[in-house]
Design an enzyme around this catalytic site. Sequence first.
Site, PDB file in Angstrom:
ATOM      1  N   LYS A   1     -12.658  -2.412  -0.326  1.00  0.00           N
ATOM      2  CA  LYS A   1     -11.868  -1.432  -1.236  1.00  0.00           C
ATOM      3  C   LYS A   1     -12.676  -1.548  -2.662  1.00  0.00           C
ATOM      4  CE  LYS A   1      -7.736  -1.502   1.762  1.00  0.00           C
ATOM      5  NZ  LYS A   1      -7.320  -2.454   2.397  1.00  0.00           N
TER       6      LYS A   1
ATOM      7  N   HIS B   1      -5.405  -4.818  -2.047  1.00  0.00           N
ATOM      8  CA  HIS B   1      -5.193  -3.682  -2.955  1.00  0.00           C
ATOM      9  C   HIS B   1      -5.024  -3.975  -4.219  1.00  0.00           C
ATOM     10  CE1 HIS B   1      -4.831  -0.419  -0.091  1.00  0.00           C
ATOM     11  NE2 HIS B   1      -4.236  -1.151   0.764  1.00  0.00           N
TER      12      HIS B   1
ATOM     13  N   SER C   1       0.900  -1.293   0.071  1.00  0.00           N
ATOM     14  CA  SER C   1      -0.005   0.065  -0.023  1.00  0.00           C
ATOM     15  C   SER C   1       0.741   1.267   0.060  1.00  0.00           C
ATOM     16  CB  SER C   1      -1.078   0.100   1.034  1.00  0.00           C
ATOM     17  OG  SER C   1      -0.050   0.038   2.342  1.00  0.00           O
TER      18      SER C   1
HETATM   19  C1  LIG Z   1      -7.306  -3.005   3.728  1.00  0.00           C
HETATM   20  C2  LIG Z   1      -6.513  -4.272   4.007  1.00  0.00           C
HETATM   21  C3  LIG Z   1      -6.928  -5.148   5.027  1.00  0.00           C
HETATM   22  C4  LIG Z   1      -8.047  -5.081   5.877  1.00  0.00           C
HETATM   23  O1  LIG Z   1      -9.243  -4.957   5.304  1.00  0.00           O
HETATM   24  P1  LIG Z   1     -10.759  -4.775   5.895  1.00  0.00           P
HETATM   25  O2  LIG Z   1     -11.867  -6.074   5.268  1.00  0.00           O
HETATM   26  O3  LIG Z   1     -11.095  -3.528   5.898  1.00  0.00           O
HETATM   27  O4  LIG Z   1     -10.610  -5.356   7.334  1.00  0.00           O
HETATM   28  C5  LIG Z   1      -6.259  -6.158   4.843  1.00  0.00           C
HETATM   29  N1  LIG Z   1      -5.063  -6.380   4.222  1.00  0.00           N
HETATM   30  C6  LIG Z   1      -4.720  -5.507   3.443  1.00  0.00           C
HETATM   31  C7  LIG Z   1      -3.517  -5.854   2.471  1.00  0.00           C
HETATM   32  C8  LIG Z   1      -5.320  -4.428   3.334  1.00  0.00           C
HETATM   33  O5  LIG Z   1      -4.842  -3.324   2.510  1.00  0.00           O
END
Ligand SMILES: *Cc1c(COP(=O)(O)O)cnc(C)c1O
Length: 412
Positions: free
Chosen positions: A258, A227, A199
């Site tokens: 996301k 992501h 990220s």
């Molecule tokens: C955003 C993210 C998560 C968490 O996801 P949620 O569904 O919001 O708990 C887990 N792993 C990665 C790599 C992320 O970017």
Amino acid sequence: MEKSINLKIESITQKAMYGSFQKHLQDEIASIREAGLYKNERNIVSPQTAEITLEGGGKALNFCANNYLGLADNPRLIKAAEKAMENRGYGMSSVRFICGTQDIHKELEKAVSDYFKTEDTILYAACFDANGGVFEPLFSSEDAIISDSLNHASIIDGVRLCKAQRFRYANADMADLEEKLKEAQSCRFRIIVTDGVFSMDGNVAPMDRICDLAEKYDALVMVDESHSAGVVGPTGHGVAEQFGCYGRIDIFTGTLGKAFGGAVGGFTTGRKEIIEMLRQRSRPYLFSNSIPPMIAGAALETFKILSESNALHDRLAENVTYFREKMLSAGFDIKPTQSAICAVMLYDAKLSQEFAARMAEEGIFVTGFYYPVVPKGQARIRVQLSAAHRREHLDKAVAAFIKVGKELKVIA
Ligand SMILES: *Cc1c(COP(=O)(O)O)cnc(C)c1O
């Protein structure tokens, strides 16, 4: 009545024990502020989209959401959520295995499996839970988990909950991964764990080479697609599509929070015995509520939309290319990326905060990151592109970058 409640709260805050704990928290919070790490929240009063309305009526262009496919305010998803709520109610009031499974939960698991071309899927309340609950049921002290050093916090926490031996390799560094695989050869089972897209830099994990090493050293492979799903690969189906690695990755985790609509929910998808074991033993699945019908219904619609046309992913890819080209030709230093995360390198921590603050004044929301979130001397602005951005939004953002960049002497 009101008076007695007030009295009660006062008497609680006056407790001696809390007094010393309160002082401790106040000092810690003050030190977070002094380090410049205090997180303030912006109150948005519109749906999540490219142009958002803030409390007080101000508008801003949003370049810091994970709304990669622009689905967060999609009318079809809103309708699907409403329909599911009408037909299946508001909440489940149960975990899945007691009485919290509806037809649409099973349909959604099937839709996720189809999307990733896997055998089975298990849903969680969040990807944080998927990662928190994936290792402990599958691995024990005889096994090894070999994890990328930049993996998400939820993977780190999940690994902590498991008794397996831990190995960490430098971000996307295949020579280091190979070293760690050699060190772990005496273990019963080995699993390599990586984020699909990291990220902070927006770099994509080299899945083809990871799978090659996994085969050479007899290891399983897990990738967190949070992501990357919906974003990387010729049609956005994630890292397996990008690197032609179908059948070589054993476990995928991902989020519905996301690209896939941006609400909540997570999943683990992969080989059927793995998913079957998780349904029996994964604690965040067994001891936490089912996702509500409206989320299942809307997520089903998400996968329907994505199966009908590739328009959203195409637009995202176009936006990423357009923005990167404009920024590079303006003279900015941009990390190479195949994802929707664009790191504009500034290197200086203070500059990154000043830059982000000036951009906000220009009506553009981007995030400035610096140590310890990124390595020392690697401060940057992170820009997240979305299919929701129109050309005029991108042009406005680039113009603001150029204006602020000149002002702060980042570009000539
Ligand atoms: C955003 C993210 C998560 C968490 O996801 P949620 O569904 O919001 O708990 C887990 N792993 C990665 C790599 C992320 O970017």
